[in-house]
Every structure is written in C-alpha cells, then in structure tokens.
Design an enzyme around this catalytic site. Structure first.
Site, PDB file in Angstrom:
ATOM      1  N   ALA A 119      66.892 -41.450 -10.918  1.00 37.99           N
ATOM      2  CA  ALA A 119      66.538 -42.083 -12.192  1.00 37.99           C
ATOM      3  C   ALA A 119      65.223 -41.492 -12.699  1.00 37.99           C
ATOM      4  O   ALA A 119      64.378 -41.056 -11.910  1.00 37.99           O
ATOM      5  CB  ALA A 119      66.370 -43.588 -11.982  1.00 37.99           C
TER       6      ALA A 119
ATOM      7  N   GLU B  77      64.229 -44.562  -3.185  1.00 38.97           N
ATOM      8  CA  GLU B  77      63.822 -45.668  -4.068  1.00 38.97           C
ATOM      9  C   GLU B  77      62.820 -46.612  -3.424  1.00 38.97           C
ATOM     10  O   GLU B  77      61.891 -47.095  -4.073  1.00 38.97           O
ATOM     11  CB  GLU B  77      65.052 -46.483  -4.509  1.00 38.97           C
ATOM     12  CG  GLU B  77      65.909 -45.816  -5.564  1.00 38.97           C
ATOM     13  CD  GLU B  77      67.081 -45.047  -4.972  1.00 38.97           C
ATOM     14  OE1 GLU B  77      66.970 -44.577  -3.814  1.00 38.97           O
ATOM     15  OE2 GLU B  77      68.096 -44.898  -5.675  1.00 38.97           O
TER      16      GLU B  77
ATOM     17  N   GLY C 272      69.417 -42.283  -7.747  1.00 39.95           N
ATOM     18  CA  GLY C 272      70.557 -42.502  -8.646  1.00 39.95           C
ATOM     19  C   GLY C 272      71.483 -41.289  -8.733  1.00 39.95           C
ATOM     20  O   GLY C 272      72.676 -41.438  -9.011  1.00 39.95           O
TER      21      GLY C 272
ATOM     22  N   GLU D 210      73.634 -41.737  -5.763  1.00 42.41           N
ATOM     23  CA  GLU D 210      74.482 -42.919  -5.987  1.00 42.41           C
ATOM     24  C   GLU D 210      75.620 -42.594  -6.955  1.00 42.41           C
ATOM     25  O   GLU D 210      76.751 -43.028  -6.767  1.00 42.41           O
ATOM     26  CB  GLU D 210      73.640 -44.056  -6.548  1.00 42.41           C
ATOM     27  CG  GLU D 210      72.674 -44.621  -5.535  1.00 42.41           C
ATOM     28  CD  GLU D 210      71.963 -45.813  -6.096  1.00 42.41           C
ATOM     29  OE1 GLU D 210      72.483 -46.928  -5.979  1.00 42.41           O
ATOM     30  OE2 GLU D 210      70.872 -45.621  -6.693  1.00 42.41           O
TER      31      GLU D 210
HETATM   32  N1  COA Z   1      61.944 -38.783 -12.851  1.00 38.66           N
HETATM   33  C1  COA Z   1      61.213 -38.191 -13.793  1.00 38.66           C
HETATM   34  N2  COA Z   1      60.725 -36.949 -13.677  1.00 38.66           N
HETATM   35  C2  COA Z   1      60.993 -36.290 -12.551  1.00 38.66           C
HETATM   36  C3  COA Z   1      61.749 -36.836 -11.524  1.00 38.66           C
HETATM   37  C4  COA Z   1      62.248 -38.154 -11.713  1.00 38.66           C
HETATM   38  N3  COA Z   1      63.025 -38.744 -10.804  1.00 38.66           N
HETATM   39  N4  COA Z   1      61.837 -35.942 -10.508  1.00 38.66           N
HETATM   40  C5  COA Z   1      61.167 -34.867 -10.902  1.00 38.66           C
HETATM   41  N5  COA Z   1      60.644 -35.065 -12.144  1.00 38.66           N
HETATM   42  C6  COA Z   1      59.821 -34.156 -12.938  1.00 38.66           C
HETATM   43  C7  COA Z   1      58.380 -34.131 -12.450  1.00 38.66           C
HETATM   44  O1  COA Z   1      57.647 -35.201 -13.012  1.00 38.66           O
HETATM   45  C8  COA Z   1      57.941 -32.787 -12.931  1.00 38.66           C
HETATM   46  O2  COA Z   1      57.633 -32.867 -14.303  1.00 38.66           O
HETATM   47  P1  COA Z   1      56.298 -32.158 -14.898  1.00 38.66           P
HETATM   48  O3  COA Z   1      56.549 -30.680 -14.680  1.00 38.66           O
HETATM   49  O4  COA Z   1      56.311 -32.547 -16.332  1.00 38.66           O
HETATM   50  O5  COA Z   1      55.171 -32.695 -14.091  1.00 38.66           O
HETATM   51  C9  COA Z   1      59.198 -31.922 -12.801  1.00 38.66           C
HETATM   52  O6  COA Z   1      60.293 -32.833 -12.763  1.00 38.66           O
HETATM   53  C10 COA Z   1      59.228 -31.119 -11.533  1.00 38.66           C
HETATM   54  O7  COA Z   1      58.990 -31.991 -10.446  1.00 38.66           O
HETATM   55  P2  COA Z   1      58.159 -31.559  -9.155  1.00 38.66           P
HETATM   56  O8  COA Z   1      57.904 -32.788  -8.362  1.00 38.66           O
HETATM   57  O9  COA Z   1      56.995 -30.738  -9.580  1.00 38.66           O
HETATM   58  O10 COA Z   1      59.245 -30.601  -8.470  1.00 38.66           O
HETATM   59  P3  COA Z   1      59.424 -30.226  -6.934  1.00 38.66           P
HETATM   60  O11 COA Z   1      60.489 -29.183  -6.931  1.00 38.66           O
HETATM   61  O12 COA Z   1      58.103 -29.920  -6.296  1.00 38.66           O
HETATM   62  O13 COA Z   1      59.971 -31.579  -6.240  1.00 38.66           O
HETATM   63  C11 COA Z   1      61.430 -33.510  -6.054  1.00 38.66           C
HETATM   64  C12 COA Z   1      61.255 -32.053  -6.551  1.00 38.66           C
HETATM   65  C13 COA Z   1      62.793 -33.937  -6.521  1.00 38.66           C
HETATM   66  C14 COA Z   1      61.332 -33.566  -4.520  1.00 38.66           C
HETATM   67  C15 COA Z   1      60.304 -34.402  -6.632  1.00 38.66           C
HETATM   68  O14 COA Z   1      60.210 -34.162  -8.019  1.00 38.66           O
HETATM   69  C16 COA Z   1      60.537 -35.889  -6.427  1.00 38.66           C
HETATM   70  O15 COA Z   1      60.241 -36.430  -5.366  1.00 38.66           O
HETATM   71  N6  COA Z   1      61.057 -36.589  -7.473  1.00 38.66           N
HETATM   72  C17 COA Z   1      61.270 -38.024  -7.429  1.00 38.66           C
HETATM   73  C18 COA Z   1      62.492 -38.368  -6.593  1.00 38.66           C
HETATM   74  C19 COA Z   1      62.723 -39.872  -6.536  1.00 38.66           C
HETATM   75  O16 COA Z   1      61.915 -40.641  -6.054  1.00 38.66           O
HETATM   76  N7  COA Z   1      63.890 -40.297  -7.063  1.00 38.66           N
HETATM   77  C20 COA Z   1      64.269 -41.687  -7.097  1.00 38.66           C
HETATM   78  C21 COA Z   1      64.016 -42.250  -8.436  1.00 38.66           C
HETATM   79  S1  COA Z   1      64.417 -43.979  -8.539  1.00 38.66           S
END
Ligand code: COA
Length: 263
Positions: free
Chosen positions: A72, A137, A114, A117
């Site tokens: 999400a 989450e 999500g 999911e």
């Molecule tokens: N929601 C919104 N934006 C997200 C996102 C999410 N779930 N996951 C990644 N992004 C965005 C980041 O904010 C970043 O944006 P920016 O460049 O404007 O700062 C961009 O995507 C790249 O993310 P980044 O974290 O720099 O990439 P990465 O390759 O180093 O790491 C992940 C990738 C997926 C491991 C990491 O982004 C992450 O942990 N995301 C959240 C996952 C999560 O908790 N999901 C459950 C949501 S309920």
C-alpha cells in the site's frame, strides 16, 4: 460479481492483449509500484474489462521496474481515516478473486504487504529467483488487511501465517516455494515468458470447467465437507452439459487437440 464502475484508462496499469490473455502490468516503478488509490482504481477497471470481454480467457499480472509491488502507498496511509479503511467501497482482493477467469501473477523483486496480499488472491503465483516477499505491515503499526489474515493461513498453514505476519519477515523465492506461497520459481529473465506461457495454456482450456474448478476449490475453505462435495457434484452436472465437454471427449477419441468455445 461486485465490480466497480470502470474508471478512465490510466497509465498506472499498462494493459496489453496477447491473444486471449489480458496482460496487466503495475506501472509506478519509481514508487516500487506502491498501490495508491488511482492505481487500485485502474487495476479494478482493467479487471472489469477482462471479466466482461468474452475474448479474454485469462489474465497475467506483472510489475514494471525491478519490483512487483511494495504494498500500500504509505504516504496515502498517513491520512487514511477509520471510515476509509474499514468500509472501503470495493476491495481489490475480492474483485480479483471473484473474476470468473484465471489470473496468473508473475512476481519479482519486492512483493510486500498489500502487493503480496493481492497476489494471494490470484489463481496461480510464480516467482522469479530475485523474489523477496513478506508482510511488513506490523512494523508500521498495522496488519495485513487486504485478505492476508484469511488467505495466508489457508495457503501456508496457521503457524507459518502467524510467524510471517507477526514478525514481518521477508522470505526468498526458495522459501516461498517450500511453504506453498508460490507454485514455481523461474530464472528472473524468464519470469514474464513463463507467466505468459501459463496464462496462454489456461486461456486455451475449457472456460466453464475451469470456472467450476476455481469456485469449488475456493469454496472448499468455507464449506463443510458434505456441502463441499454436494456443491462440487452440482457444478459437475452443469459442466457435463456443456458443448466443451462433448468437444473434449470427442477430441480425445479422435486423437486431436480440443478447441474449447466456452459453451
Ligand atoms: N508506499 C509509498 N512509497 C513507497 C513505498 C510504499 N509502500 N515503497 C517504496 N516507496 C517509494 C519510496 O518512498 C521512494 O520514493 P522517493 O524516491 O520519492 O523517496 C521510492 O519508492 C523508492 O523507495 P526506496 O525505499 O528508496 O527503494 P529501495 O529499493 O531502497 O527499497 C523497499 C525498496 C520496497 C524495500 C522499500 O521501499 C520499503 O521498505 N518500502 C515499504 C514497504 C512496506 O512497508 N510495505 C507495506 C505497506 S502497508
């Protein structure tokens, strides 16, 4: 089925046709394909098109960029109210699951929250070697509520579902295969090709019988044994009345490939 009214076409979900397969690809790679409201709407609209188009017999879902989906959109989550979260008008997971056509998910890179999911609601999931999936989450003070707590234990068992969701632990492709989260692991550069091959195979199958299989298997988790067996027998009666059953049997006897019309 409860499909939302189709939204306008959106480049957040790329829609392509390959024969009888509708190929949908999440297209917000800069945000790791995080599911925001416009993207959810675009995906729901595309799935609605797949459902109502008789030429479409299977759906393939992929993600653009290096990851399938990071879950999400956390920026949206920041402002989500209790009402929006609790009574969302159309749940994407149930839209996916109630589709009468099979949905193949080709999962690569991060497949989180999500995103995973949503994938649990697909009919078949395959992963590439670089798959990293999980439910983080809980680290945000919430929990998987796009069907995760209900579909995950049915797939991997209660103990593993509790461990994965309470710890928010990420599993790799081999572990995902071992616990039954995905059914196949393929080389990363072969993922789409293999996903499309499976989708094409399903698209050539008998649509009514496949729909019956999907309904019976899904219901197996909800119905008691006697009701499940009864439901299966009733759908078998319907399927035995189809032209596709006649075609399938005749083709076998004539030693030729069947051509199923979906009737
Ligand atoms: N929601 C919104 N934006 C997200 C996102 C999410 N779930 N996951 C990644 N992004 C965005 C980041 O904010 C970043 O944006 P920016 O460049 O404007 O700062 C961009 O995507 C790249 O993310 P980044 O974290 O720099 O990439 P990465 O390759 O180093 O790491 C992940 C990738 C997926 C491991 C990491 O982004 C992450 O942990 N995301 C959240 C996952 C999560 O908790 N999901 C459950 C949501 S309920």
């Amino acid at each position: 089925m409860n499909h939302p009214i189709p939204d306008s076409a959106s480049d957040l979900v790329l829609v392509r046709r390959d024969g009888a397969v509708m190929h949908l690809s999440l297209n917000r790679p800069d945000a790791r394909n995080a599911l925001n409201t416009p993207m959810r709407r675009a995906l729901a609209a595309a799935l609605h098109q797949a459902e109502v188009d008789p030429q479409v017999r299977a759906v393939l879902v992929t993600g653009e960029g290096r990851h399938f989906c990071a879950g999400a959109d956390i920026r949206e989550l920041r402002t989500r109210t209790m009402l929006e979260a609790g009574w969302a008008p159309a749940r994407l997971d149930t839209v996916v699951e109630s589709l009468s056509k099979p949905v193949v998910g080709a999962l690569h890179g991060y497949v989180l929250g999500g995103g995973l999911e949503l994938a649990l609601a697909f009919t078949i999931r395959l992963a590439s070697e670089d798959f990293r999936g999980g439910f983080p989450e809980v680290k945000l003070g919430i929990f998987p509520a796009l069907g995760g707590t209900q579909r995950l234990p049915r797939l991997v068992g209660e103990g593993r579902a509790l461990e994965l969701t309470l710890r928010g632990r990420i599993v790799d492709a081999q572990e995902a295969l071992r616990i039954g989260l995905v059914t196949e692991v393929v080389a990363t550069d072969k993922l789409r090709e293999q996903g499309m091959a499976i989708a094409q195979e399903l698209a050539a199958g008998p649509p009514v019988a496949m729909r019956a299989i999907m309904e019976c298997v899904r219901r197996a988790g909800d119905l008691g044994r006697a009701d499940g067996l009864d439901y299966e027998r009733r759908l078998f009666g319907i399927v035995c009345g189809t032209a596709d059953k006649t075609e399938g049997v005749e083709a076998w006897l004539e030693k030729r490939p069947p051509r199923f019309a979906g009737k």
